[in-house]
Design an enzyme around this catalytic site. Structure first.
Site, PDB file in Angstrom:
ATOM      1  N   HIS A  76       0.861  -1.185   0.000  1.00 57.44           N
ATOM      2  CA  HIS A  76       0.000   0.000   0.000  1.00 57.44           C
ATOM      3  C   HIS A  76       0.899   1.238   0.000  1.00 57.44           C
ATOM      4  CE1 HIS A  76      -3.850   2.056   1.830  1.00 57.44           C
ATOM      5  NE2 HIS A  76      -3.306   2.743   0.861  1.00 57.44           N
ATOM      6  N   TRP A  79       4.178   5.253   5.213  1.00 62.03           N
ATOM      7  CA  TRP A  79       3.510   6.451   5.743  1.00 62.03           C
ATOM      8  C   TRP A  79       4.204   6.972   6.993  1.00 62.03           C
ATOM      9  CZ3 TRP A  79      -2.013   3.882   6.306  1.00 62.03           C
ATOM     10  CH2 TRP A  79      -2.469   3.478   5.039  1.00 62.03           C
ATOM     11  N   TYR A  87      -2.004  11.786  11.641  1.00 60.69           N
ATOM     12  CA  TYR A  87      -1.001  11.972  10.593  1.00 60.69           C
ATOM     13  C   TYR A  87      -1.239  13.245   9.795  1.00 60.69           C
ATOM     14  CZ  TYR A  87      -4.487  10.079   7.286  1.00 60.69           C
ATOM     15  OH  TYR A  87      -5.623   9.863   6.525  1.00 60.69           O
ATOM     16  N   GLU A 134       0.321   7.888  -3.331  1.00 61.22           N
ATOM     17  CA  GLU A 134       1.115   7.537  -2.151  1.00 61.22           C
ATOM     18  C   GLU A 134       2.258   8.531  -1.930  1.00 61.22           C
ATOM     19  OE1 GLU A 134       0.441   5.088   0.228  1.00 61.22           O
ATOM     20  OE2 GLU A 134      -1.433   5.203  -0.879  1.00 61.22           O
ATOM     21  N   LYS A 137       0.604  12.174  -1.102  1.00 59.74           N
ATOM     22  CA  LYS A 137      -0.069  12.250   0.192  1.00 59.74           C
ATOM     23  C   LYS A 137       0.881  11.957   1.356  1.00 59.74           C
ATOM     24  CE  LYS A 137      -4.012  10.420   2.812  1.00 59.74           C
ATOM     25  NZ  LYS A 137      -5.157   9.494   2.808  1.00 59.74           N
ATOM     26  N   HIS A 138       1.696  10.923   1.240  1.00 61.63           N
ATOM     27  CA  HIS A 138       2.519  10.476   2.378  1.00 61.63           C
ATOM     28  C   HIS A 138       4.008  10.810   2.205  1.00 61.63           C
ATOM     29  CE1 HIS A 138      -0.927   8.290   3.963  1.00 61.63           C
ATOM     30  NE2 HIS A 138      -1.113   7.767   2.762  1.00 61.63           N
TER      31      HIS A 138
END
Ligand SMILES: *[C@@H]1O[C@H](CO)[C@@H](O)[C@H](O)[C@H]1NC(C)=O
Length: 257
Positions: A76, A79, A87, A134, A137-138
């Site tokens: 996935h 993070w 977060y 991914e 966002k992270h």
């Protein structure tokens, strides 16, 4: 690319002015640097992950539609969660990219892209979009790979580092194999208890794991770490999950792909 921890000799030569390599590298971190989340007063630096001091390698088990090999979970993401389990997200719109494949290929990471196409797959078949999501966002929230942390920084270098590190961690966490070794195998009829799944994965990781279910079907596992040094070549330590499991205590289905 990142510099390995065993390149002290090279660094010494570089310091003596004997080599003037153009290889970009992250700042070398002192061995006395604390683990992330171990000190609430420490400020974020290129050697201290903060505020996202809990690094999570997260995985999927998708069966409908199914993704990836039948005998493997899929990636996935990686993070940076805060140390209390909350977060931050989408931290730098100027470093949000929609061309991850091109960025990786430009960094001679074609083999990594091939691996990702097999093990880091989007449920709807749009890997490029998933990888961008991914990273945007992270990945942009990981402070120890901000461009200012590199010497001789080359554009998007940290993007290559993010995807390489995520795959490297994933390869150490074979969820399918750990469950299989404990007799927990995909089945349309058998069900499992949360504690037996938790025990098998805790044995592998060294700390409790977050497990996610959808309609009573196992479909996510999150592995938590604290890190000493930067996220690329720092030391990872397994830590307990910060998030309560989203699975029922008993009767959990683990369906075949
Ligand atoms: C990827 O996109 C960014 C901007 O969105 C651009 O600056 C960069 O050159 C692109 N990289 C490659 C390898 O195409």
């Amino acid at each position: 690319m990142f510099q390995s921890q065993s390149s002290k000799g090279m660094l010494a030569l570089a310091a003596m002015g004997l080599i003037t390599g153009s290889t970009a590298s992250l700042e070398t971190c002192e061995s006395s640097t604390p683990f992330s989340c171990s000190s609430s007063s420490a400020e974020p630096t290129c050697c201290f992950n903060s505020p996202g001091g809990a690094l999570l390698l997260t995985q999927f088990w998708d069966t409908d539609p199914s993704t990836g090999p039948k005998d493997s979970w899929t990636i996935h993401g990686l993070w940076p969660d805060n140390c209390d389990g909350t977060y931050e997200a989408s931290c730098d719109s100027k470093r949000a990219y929609s061309n991850i494949t091109a960025i990786l290929q430009d960094q001679n990471l074609g083999d990594l892209v091939d691996y990702m196409d097999e093990y880091w797959v989007d449920m709807n078949g749009d890997n490029e979009d998933f990888w961008s999501h991914e990273w945007n966002k992270h990945g942009t929230c990981i402070n120890t790979i901000e461009p200012s942390c590199y010497s001789d920084y080359k554009a998007q270098e940290e993007v290559g580092d993010y995807f390489q590190k995520t795959v490297e961690l994933f390869k150490t966490l074979d969820t399918y194999k750990a469950l299989d070794a404990a007799g927990i195998t995909p089945s349309t009829s058998k069900t499992y208890s949360l504690s037996e799944i938790q025990e098998a994965l805790t044995d592998m990781h060294g700390a409790s794991v977050y497990l996610g279910c959808s309609s009573g079907e196992l479909n996510e596992a999150w592995y938590f770490y604290n890190v000493k040094g930067n996220v690329v070549d720092g030391t990872y330590k397994a830590v307990e999950t910060l998030t309560d499991s989203g699975c029922p205590k008993t009767g959990i289905k683990y369906l075949p792909k």
